[in-house]
Design an enzyme around this catalytic site. Structure first.
Site, mmCIF file in Angstrom:
data_model
loop_
_atom_site.group_PDB
_atom_site.id
_atom_site.type_symbol
_atom_site.label_atom_id
_atom_site.label_comp_id
_atom_site.label_asym_id
_atom_site.label_seq_id
_atom_site.Cartn_x
_atom_site.Cartn_y
_atom_site.Cartn_z
ATOM 1 N N LYS A 13 84.160 105.500 -17.528
ATOM 2 C CA LYS A 13 84.246 106.701 -16.691
ATOM 3 C C LYS A 13 83.191 107.737 -17.083
ATOM 4 O O LYS A 13 82.479 108.270 -16.240
ATOM 5 C CB LYS A 13 85.646 107.334 -16.819
ATOM 6 C CG LYS A 13 86.787 106.382 -16.514
ATOM 7 C CD LYS A 13 88.149 107.065 -16.589
ATOM 8 C CE LYS A 13 88.529 107.538 -17.986
ATOM 9 N NZ LYS A 13 88.801 106.445 -18.961
ATOM 10 N N ARG A 89 96.023 111.996 -16.100
ATOM 11 C CA ARG A 89 96.370 110.879 -16.972
ATOM 12 C C ARG A 89 97.861 110.603 -16.987
ATOM 13 O O ARG A 89 98.295 109.660 -17.644
ATOM 14 C CB ARG A 89 95.929 111.220 -18.386
ATOM 15 C CG ARG A 89 94.934 110.245 -19.006
ATOM 16 C CD ARG A 89 94.584 110.827 -20.349
ATOM 17 N NE ARG A 89 93.832 110.005 -21.223
ATOM 18 C CZ ARG A 89 92.508 110.027 -21.347
ATOM 19 N NH1 ARG A 89 91.787 110.784 -20.561
ATOM 20 N NH2 ARG A 89 91.929 109.295 -22.245
ATOM 21 N N ARG A 128 80.850 102.482 -29.528
ATOM 22 C CA ARG A 128 80.404 103.713 -28.857
ATOM 23 C C ARG A 128 79.891 104.750 -29.857
ATOM 24 O O ARG A 128 80.461 104.946 -30.921
ATOM 25 C CB ARG A 128 81.580 104.294 -28.073
ATOM 26 C CG ARG A 128 81.305 105.687 -27.524
ATOM 27 C CD ARG A 128 82.196 106.034 -26.376
ATOM 28 N NE ARG A 128 83.575 106.280 -26.757
ATOM 29 C CZ ARG A 128 84.542 106.555 -25.870
ATOM 30 N NH1 ARG A 128 84.282 106.582 -24.585
ATOM 31 N NH2 ARG A 128 85.772 106.768 -26.280
ATOM 32 N N ARG A 161 83.264 108.790 -32.654
ATOM 33 C CA ARG A 161 84.459 109.616 -32.496
ATOM 34 C C ARG A 161 85.563 109.157 -33.443
ATOM 35 O O ARG A 161 85.745 107.961 -33.647
ATOM 36 C CB ARG A 161 84.961 109.519 -31.056
ATOM 37 C CG ARG A 161 84.357 110.568 -30.148
ATOM 38 C CD ARG A 161 84.662 110.322 -28.690
ATOM 39 N NE ARG A 161 86.048 109.956 -28.426
ATOM 40 C CZ ARG A 161 86.529 109.743 -27.219
ATOM 41 N NH1 ARG A 161 85.737 109.838 -26.163
ATOM 42 N NH2 ARG A 161 87.788 109.421 -27.052
ATOM 43 N N ARG A 172 95.880 104.102 -27.910
ATOM 44 C CA ARG A 172 95.414 104.673 -26.639
ATOM 45 C C ARG A 172 95.620 103.702 -25.483
ATOM 46 O O ARG A 172 95.931 104.119 -24.366
ATOM 47 C CB ARG A 172 93.927 105.068 -26.746
ATOM 48 C CG ARG A 172 93.722 106.394 -27.495
ATOM 49 C CD ARG A 172 92.349 106.522 -28.131
ATOM 50 N NE ARG A 172 91.251 106.529 -27.187
ATOM 51 C CZ ARG A 172 89.999 106.183 -27.501
ATOM 52 N NH1 ARG A 172 89.706 105.806 -28.727
ATOM 53 N NH2 ARG A 172 89.060 106.238 -26.601
HETATM 54 P P1 ADP Z 1 88.908 107.840 -23.569
HETATM 55 O O1 ADP Z 1 88.845 107.784 -22.072
HETATM 56 O O2 ADP Z 1 87.856 107.026 -24.230
HETATM 57 O O3 ADP Z 1 90.268 107.614 -24.141
HETATM 58 P P2 ADP Z 1 88.789 110.778 -23.553
HETATM 59 O O4 ADP Z 1 87.642 111.523 -24.112
HETATM 60 O O5 ADP Z 1 89.027 110.828 -22.087
HETATM 61 O O6 ADP Z 1 88.554 109.295 -24.057
HETATM 62 O O7 ADP Z 1 90.146 111.246 -24.279
HETATM 63 C C1 ADP Z 1 90.281 111.332 -25.671
HETATM 64 C C2 ADP Z 1 91.650 111.899 -26.031
HETATM 65 O O8 ADP Z 1 91.782 113.238 -25.507
HETATM 66 C C3 ADP Z 1 92.853 111.149 -25.468
HETATM 67 O O9 ADP Z 1 93.210 110.062 -26.288
HETATM 68 C C4 ADP Z 1 93.917 112.252 -25.450
HETATM 69 O O10 ADP Z 1 94.435 112.499 -26.738
HETATM 70 C C5 ADP Z 1 93.126 113.467 -25.044
HETATM 71 N N1 ADP Z 1 93.082 113.645 -23.573
HETATM 72 C C6 ADP Z 1 91.987 113.546 -22.770
HETATM 73 N N2 ADP Z 1 92.300 113.774 -21.486
HETATM 74 C C7 ADP Z 1 93.645 114.019 -21.461
HETATM 75 C C8 ADP Z 1 94.591 114.297 -20.419
HETATM 76 N N3 ADP Z 1 94.215 114.390 -19.127
HETATM 77 N N4 ADP Z 1 95.886 114.490 -20.778
HETATM 78 C C9 ADP Z 1 96.286 114.419 -22.040
HETATM 79 N N5 ADP Z 1 95.448 114.139 -23.081
HETATM 80 C C10 ADP Z 1 94.144 113.939 -22.794
#
Ligand code: ADP
Ligand code: ZN
Length: 221
Positions: A13, A89, A128, A161, A172
């Site tokens: 994404k 999410r 990554r 990260r 996750r």
């Molecule tokens: P990825 O898609 O690789 O998991 P992101 O950068 O989108 O990485 O998200 C990293 C972390 O940030 C998630 O594991 C969560 O803890 C938090 N996070 C991101 N977006 C949301 C969301 N919309 N709602 C709740 N937590 C979120």
């Protein structure tokens, strides 16, 4: 144009949004980036949410939707549109996003579901690397930077990260299957779901999305 990107962690994404946001002229809103910025800045919110992110759990809905609401309120009138990446999410977030947009007389055009297999996703996440300065994404094998450890775009330092380790990745994925997969139906029921196979990598998905955009634009006009 208002697009929601759906897909597992590692589906691509962020890479897709990074490759297309300028061409499309949309705001790229990544809740992951917003959340990491809060944590890095050491704000009160940042301190409160750090533990969720580091364990691979979701940050509470209210915190995330509030961030989104502020962003949308600040930009809704410029008419550029959005590419949402990592948001919504949960079902509650999906419902809330529709409401926030509707208060600003906006609505989602479509949600792009990027389907990728588990093995591929894990391989992408463990390799990554992210630029500390500009957030650009790289991969040790699939998309290496020209100079190891250095960002091609800005010369910043690349880092891994904290949540891109195998244990947190597993958590996750479980969270994704339980909390995020159900919102695919939210968009399916609204007739807004578009699917694309994301195993092939960034360029293939980019081309597929441009094709969908053409179709959607034709229908609109
Ligand atoms: P990825 O898609 O690789 O998991 P992101 O950068 O989108 O990485 O998200 C990293 C972390 O940030 C998630 O594991 C969560 O803890 C938090 N996070 C991101 N977006 C949301 C969301 N919309 N709602 C709740 N937590 C979120
Ligand atoms: Zn950079």
């Amino acid at each position: 144009m208002i697009i929601v990107l759906l897909g597992a962690p590692g589906a691509g994404k962020g890479t897709l949004a990074g490759a297309l946001k300028e061409q499309l002229g949309v705001h790229h809103i990544s809740t992951g980036d917003l959340i990491r910025a809060e944590i890095k800045a050491g704000t009160a919110i940042g301190l409160e949410i750090k533990r969720y992110v580091e364990s691979g759990a979701l940050v509470p809905d209210e915190v995330v939707t509030r961030m989104i609401e502020l962003r949308i309120a600040a930009t809704a009138r410029d008419g550029k549109g959005y590419m949402f990446d990592g948001f919504p999410r949960t079902s509650a977030q999906a419902v809330e996003l529709d409401k926030i947009l509707s208060r600003n007389t906006l609505k989602i055009d479509f949600a792009l579901f990027m389907e990728a297999s588990v093995d591929i996703v894990i391989q992408r996440l463990t390799g990554r690397r992210v630029c500390r300065a500009c957030g650009a994404l790289f991969h040790l094998k699939n998309m290496p930077s020209k100079k190891p450890g250095v960002c091609d775009a800005c010369g910043g330092e690349l880092y891994q990260r904290a949540d891109d380790n195998e244990e947190t990745i597993k958590k996750r994925m479980t969270v994704y299957n339980e909390s995020t997969m159900p919102i695919v139906d939210h968009y399916r029921l609204q007739g807004k779901l578009k699917m694309v196979n994301a195993d092939g990598g960034a360029e293939q998905v980019r081309v597929a999305l441009l094709k969908i955009l053409n179709e959607v634009n034709e229908k609109k006009s």
